[in-house]
Motif scaffolding. Sequence first.
Motif, PDB file in Angstrom:
ATOM      1  N   ASP A 332      42.333  42.166  22.087  1.00  0.00           N
ATOM      2  CA  ASP A 332      41.957  40.984  22.818  1.00  0.00           C
ATOM      3  C   ASP A 332      42.834  40.824  24.060  1.00  0.00           C
ATOM      4  OD1 ASP A 332      39.933  39.949  21.133  1.00  0.00           O
ATOM      5  OD2 ASP A 332      41.429  39.073  19.801  1.00  0.00           O
ATOM      6  N   GLN A 333      43.093  41.882  24.769  1.00  0.00           N
ATOM      7  CA  GLN A 333      43.959  41.804  25.943  1.00  0.00           C
ATOM      8  C   GLN A 333      43.238  41.125  27.111  1.00  0.00           C
ATOM      9  OE1 GLN A 333      45.016  46.100  26.124  1.00  0.00           O
ATOM     10  NE2 GLN A 333      47.136  45.379  26.148  1.00  0.00           N
ATOM     11  N   ASP A 334      43.989  40.310  27.841  1.00  0.00           N
ATOM     12  CA  ASP A 334      43.476  39.617  29.013  1.00  0.00           C
ATOM     13  C   ASP A 334      44.091  40.246  30.262  1.00  0.00           C
ATOM     14  OD1 ASP A 334      42.233  36.991  30.239  1.00  0.00           O
ATOM     15  OD2 ASP A 334      44.237  37.195  31.095  1.00  0.00           O
ATOM     16  N   PRO A 335      43.276  40.621  31.267  1.00  0.00           N
ATOM     17  CA  PRO A 335      43.831  41.312  32.440  1.00  0.00           C
ATOM     18  C   PRO A 335      44.891  40.501  33.175  1.00  0.00           C
ATOM     19  CG  PRO A 335      41.498  40.784  32.754  1.00  0.00           C
ATOM     20  CD  PRO A 335      41.810  40.541  31.325  1.00  0.00           C
ATOM     21  N   ASN A 336      44.717  39.200  33.298  1.00  0.00           N
ATOM     22  CA  ASN A 336      45.715  38.393  33.999  1.00  0.00           C
ATOM     23  C   ASN A 336      47.024  38.334  33.236  1.00  0.00           C
ATOM     24  OD1 ASN A 336      44.148  37.653  36.281  1.00  0.00           O
ATOM     25  ND2 ASN A 336      43.048  36.157  35.046  1.00  0.00           N
ATOM     26  N   THR A 337      46.939  38.228  31.922  1.00  0.00           N
ATOM     27  CA  THR A 337      48.151  38.212  31.104  1.00  0.00           C
ATOM     28  C   THR A 337      48.897  39.535  31.215  1.00  0.00           C
ATOM     29  OG1 THR A 337      47.135  36.661  29.542  1.00  0.00           O
ATOM     30  CG2 THR A 337      49.041  37.910  28.767  1.00  0.00           C
ATOM     31  N   VAL A 338      48.146  40.630  31.181  1.00  0.00           N
ATOM     32  CA  VAL A 338      48.768  41.955  31.297  1.00  0.00           C
ATOM     33  C   VAL A 338      49.475  42.101  32.640  1.00  0.00           C
ATOM     34  CG1 VAL A 338      48.266  44.418  31.518  1.00  0.00           C
ATOM     35  CG2 VAL A 338      47.273  43.101  29.638  1.00  0.00           C
ATOM     36  N   LEU A 339      48.850  41.642  33.720  1.00  0.00           N
ATOM     37  CA  LEU A 339      49.500  41.722  35.031  1.00  0.00           C
ATOM     38  C   LEU A 339      50.732  40.827  35.094  1.00  0.00           C
ATOM     39  CD1 LEU A 339      46.421  41.889  37.435  1.00  0.00           C
ATOM     40  CD2 LEU A 339      47.908  43.752  36.699  1.00  0.00           C
ATOM     41  N   ASP A 340      50.705  39.681  34.404  1.00  0.00           N
ATOM     42  CA  ASP A 340      51.902  38.837  34.319  1.00  0.00           C
ATOM     43  C   ASP A 340      53.049  39.606  33.668  1.00  0.00           C
ATOM     44  OD1 ASP A 340      50.623  36.653  35.446  1.00  0.00           O
ATOM     45  OD2 ASP A 340      50.179  35.695  33.521  1.00  0.00           O
ATOM     46  N   LEU A 341      52.735  40.331  32.599  1.00  0.00           N
ATOM     47  CA  LEU A 341      53.762  41.089  31.877  1.00  0.00           C
ATOM     48  C   LEU A 341      54.325  42.216  32.738  1.00  0.00           C
ATOM     49  CD1 LEU A 341      51.968  41.332  28.407  1.00  0.00           C
ATOM     50  CD2 LEU A 341      53.883  39.833  29.006  1.00  0.00           C
ATOM     51  N   ILE A 342      53.443  42.905  33.460  1.00  0.00           N
ATOM     52  CA  ILE A 342      53.918  43.992  34.323  1.00  0.00           C
ATOM     53  C   ILE A 342      54.768  43.430  35.454  1.00  0.00           C
ATOM     54  CG2 ILE A 342      53.196  45.826  35.898  1.00  0.00           C
ATOM     55  CD1 ILE A 342      50.697  46.164  34.175  1.00  0.00           C
ATOM     56  N   GLU A 343      54.344  42.317  36.018  1.00  0.00           N
ATOM     57  CA  GLU A 343      55.124  41.708  37.096  1.00  0.00           C
ATOM     58  C   GLU A 343      56.516  41.309  36.614  1.00  0.00           C
ATOM     59  OE1 GLU A 343      54.368  38.661  40.795  1.00  0.00           O
ATOM     60  OE2 GLU A 343      53.308  38.272  38.901  1.00  0.00           O
TER      61      GLU A 343
END
Length: 461
Positions: A332-343
């Motif tokens: 259930d990954q969310d693209p915005n959440t993933v980009l927050d984590l990478i940032e």
Amino acid sequence: MEAIERHLKEHREDHLAQLKSLLSIPSISALSEHKGDVRHAAQFLSEALTEAGFENAEIVETAGHPVVYADWLNAPGKPTVLVYGHYDVQPVDPLHLWQSSPFEPDIRDNQIYARGASDDKGPTFMHIKALEAILKENGELPLNIKFCIEGEEEVGSAHLEATLEAHKAKFQADLVLISDTTMLAPDQPSICYGLRGLAACQIDLRTANSDLHSGLYGGAVPNAVHALVELLDTLHAPDGTITVDGFYDEVVELSPAERLEYEKLPHDDEAYRKSLDLPALHGEPGYSTLERLWARPTLELNGIYGGFQGEGTKTVIPNEAHAKITCRLVPDQDPNTVLDLIEAHVTKHAPVGSTVTLIRQEGGHPYLAPYDHPAIQLAAQAYTKAYGVQAVFTRMGGSIPVVETFSQLFHIPIVLMGFGLSDENFHAPNEHFSLDNFDKGLRTLCYYYLNLPTVLGNAPN
């Protein structure tokens, strides 16, 4: 069904001639010089739908390339199917690698070669011809049909969601049917019930206010390329595991039943390795190759650039370097959440003397359907009847963002019935489409459409 199959055989050459005409149109959505060609393809399909017996064919304008709509709504009380496809294609570069002109369709060894043959003009065209055959032979369709054929899929479907929202009643249906996925093998039909999502970004790393002379400054200042390499190395462990804090937190693990089914599929790791000329496969420990490809998330470096790129030597210390990254996401990954984590990760691990900026780009959610849904099970039966081989259920490692768009807007089942093969060079030179799958695929679709009203009537939306 016998009369319909006879119709398909008798009109096969006409169908192929029409498909060749469609494939001859260079509808490259990414290149502005082909804007007229993209519209020409839309007009061609609108006319083809009208000739096939569909009504209300129109070109729906968007802020970009148009969407083709048509319908046949003369089955009151019966379910409505929305057929989605796309008529735009990828650029053809490098042109010199094509064995025949990409927009002069050529049939060789029972394959039709042309840009768009497999992705997605060929499969989309098959739906028109399958339904035309039913309509011509039976005088009516067993259910209501709507078409949504867009011209921007290859550039991210930027304007489709807004168009669907603006014309929601026009496109409303009980089920969406899409043929933009692949089969597992030429003799192994498969139904895709899951797609990975996408999160994309660019990392910009800067050090000094300009490039510096390596003799005057070397050894005393940070090098942006060195710093970027150091930073990117923190994203993965040596075994392939992604080391971004929280990256796996929302991942839904495969069920034991799914893992067991994947083990039964005809996949050979050694043959796969040899086909890619790799000395070894590599990936997240604890998972099979198919599980890594379909049901596990990734973080890939798509490109790195910085510093001097020309011929010869330039004794410079670069002051900026860049990396392009895409992540394939799973439920259930969310693209915005993933980009927050990478940032957060790249900010935390920014090397000394550097400033790091993350630029967010396109994204799309993963999609997972219940493969025990009657409409999906019927797809397996249709493949089995046409191919004479039991169909299997798979996920696909790629992303089709429009699937999630349809799911969120209409909250209806989505069935993915692909007829292409992964080695048919879509997006590459010498794209082609198997005419064996063209023939069997038409029979598959006819069987599916004829039997869908019964199962869809009993299926929960």
